[in-house]
Design a protein around this motif. Structure first.
Motif, PDB file in Angstrom:
ATOM      1  N   UNK A  33       0.812  -1.218   0.000  1.00 21.03           N
ATOM      2  CA  UNK A  33       0.000   0.000   0.000  1.00 21.03           C
ATOM      3  C   UNK A  33       0.849   1.273   0.000  1.00 21.03           C
ATOM      4  N   UNK A  34       2.158   1.120  -0.050  1.00 24.65           N
ATOM      5  CA  UNK A  34       3.071   2.263  -0.007  1.00 24.65           C
ATOM      6  C   UNK A  34       3.305   2.808  -1.413  1.00 24.65           C
ATOM      7  N   UNK A  35       3.049   4.087  -1.575  1.00 22.14           N
ATOM      8  CA  UNK A  35       3.266   4.707  -2.886  1.00 22.14           C
ATOM      9  C   UNK A  35       4.742   4.661  -3.291  1.00 22.14           C
ATOM     10  N   UNK A  36       5.707   4.937  -2.398  1.00 20.46           N
ATOM     11  CA  UNK A  36       7.111   4.826  -2.827  1.00 20.46           C
ATOM     12  C   UNK A  36       7.505   3.418  -3.282  1.00 20.46           C
ATOM     13  N   UNK A  37       7.072   2.391  -2.563  1.00 20.00           N
ATOM     14  CA  UNK A  37       7.438   1.029  -2.973  1.00 20.00           C
ATOM     15  C   UNK A  37       6.752   0.654  -4.279  1.00 20.00           C
ATOM     16  N   UNK A  38       5.491   1.022  -4.438  1.00 22.58           N
ATOM     17  CA  UNK A  38       4.768   0.759  -5.684  1.00 22.58           C
ATOM     18  C   UNK A  38       5.422   1.513  -6.845  1.00 22.58           C
ATOM     19  N   UNK A  39       5.785   2.766  -6.605  1.00 23.43           N
ATOM     20  CA  UNK A  39       6.402   3.583  -7.650  1.00 23.43           C
ATOM     21  C   UNK A  39       7.726   2.986  -8.100  1.00 23.43           C
ATOM     22  N   UNK A  40       8.568   2.609  -7.167  1.00 19.02           N
ATOM     23  CA  UNK A  40       9.874   2.046  -7.529  1.00 19.02           C
ATOM     24  C   UNK A  40       9.718   0.699  -8.229  1.00 19.02           C
ATOM     25  N   UNK A  41       8.763  -0.104  -7.787  1.00 20.88           N
ATOM     26  CA  UNK A  41       8.491  -1.387  -8.445  1.00 20.88           C
ATOM     27  C   UNK A  41       8.070  -1.138  -9.893  1.00 20.88           C
ATOM     28  N   UNK A  42       7.153  -0.196 -10.093  1.00 19.98           N
ATOM     29  CA  UNK A  42       6.705   0.137 -11.446  1.00 19.98           C
ATOM     30  C   UNK A  42       7.816   0.720 -12.294  1.00 19.98           C
ATOM     31  N   UNK A  43       8.597   1.636 -11.713  1.00 25.35           N
ATOM     32  CA  UNK A  43       9.704   2.235 -12.464  1.00 25.35           C
ATOM     33  C   UNK A  43      10.739   1.193 -12.870  1.00 25.35           C
ATOM     34  N   UNK A  44      10.992   0.240 -11.991  1.00 30.94           N
ATOM     35  CA  UNK A  44      11.921  -0.843 -12.320  1.00 30.94           C
ATOM     36  C   UNK A  44      11.471  -1.572 -13.586  1.00 30.94           C
ATOM     37  N   UNK A  45      10.178  -1.840 -13.680  1.00 32.93           N
ATOM     38  CA  UNK A  45       9.674  -2.557 -14.842  1.00 32.93           C
ATOM     39  C   UNK A  45       9.612  -1.678 -16.082  1.00 32.93           C
ATOM     40  N   UNK A  46       9.365  -0.392 -15.901  1.00 30.19           N
ATOM     41  CA  UNK A  46       9.399   0.532 -17.040  1.00 30.19           C
ATOM     42  C   UNK A  46      10.817   0.600 -17.608  1.00 30.19           C
TER      43      UNK A  46
END
Length: 189
Positions: free
Chosen positions: A100-113
């Motif tokens: 539910x953490x926006x920073x962890x979700x963001x970094x996970x998504x950015x990693x895949x981008x």
């Protein structure tokens, strides 16, 4: 550089990353279905990350069957991509612990981008380094197919920041499934 040596190097790195990834998954607190269910975010993050790594390995395996040599540009692009995918276990566990953490979700998504972009660039570099390879040029896919998983992840960012916190989780899963289908179709015609 010969592709057999390079492929062996990439295979070893991906195998190590996959091993680290599975070793980072938490064990259930007790041997019950409810304890296993409590770890569902770990399993989903693992599935997404594993499929991504496997897809890179599988597509590279099929690509390197058609290529004999790589130029330095291709090797360096793959080197950067290898560095990025080495971060997969770190960010997978972070997002699994804090879905539910926006920073962890963001970094996970950015990693895949970033992984997807580097993968597209690396494939294009291999094509450019082998301009006279007819078999390779016949499998050259359209860029708009290759970037479609990126749009799905961008939708996940919008969802995460607006209405649905684990939106990147879901968009990464859909994106990797689409990425697998695109890779499979480009290989099998």
């Amino acid at each position: 550089m010969e592709t057999t040596r390079f492929e062996t190097f990439i295979d070893a790195i991906i195998a190590i990353i996959m091993t680290v990834l599975v070793l980072k998954i938490a064990q259930p607190a007790e041997p019950t279905l409810s304890a296993i269910w409590e770890l569902k975010t770990f399993y989903l993050a693992y599935l997404i990350s594993f499929l991504t790594l496997f897809n890179i390995w599988y597509n590279n395996h099929n690509l390197f069957k058609k290529v004999d040599n790589l130029d330095n540009t291709s090797v360096w692009i793959y080197g950067v991509m290898t560095f990025i995918i080495s971060l997969v276990p770190y960010f997978t566990i972070w997002v699994a612990l804090h879905p539910e953490s926006i920073p962890s979700e963001t970094m996970f998504g950015l990693l895949f981008v970033v992984t997807n972009i580097l993968y597209i660039i690396s494939i294009k570099a291999v094509y450019r380094s082998n301009p006279y390879n007819k078999e390779l040029q016949e499998t050259n896919s359209k860029v708009y197919y290759e970037i479609s998983p990126l749009f799905i992840i961008l939708i996940g960012f919008i969802l995460t920041y607006t209405i649905y916190r684990p939106g990147i989780y879901i968009s990464c899963l859909i994106s990797i499934i689409l990425w697998i289908i695109i890779g499979w179709r480009s290989i099998n015609g």
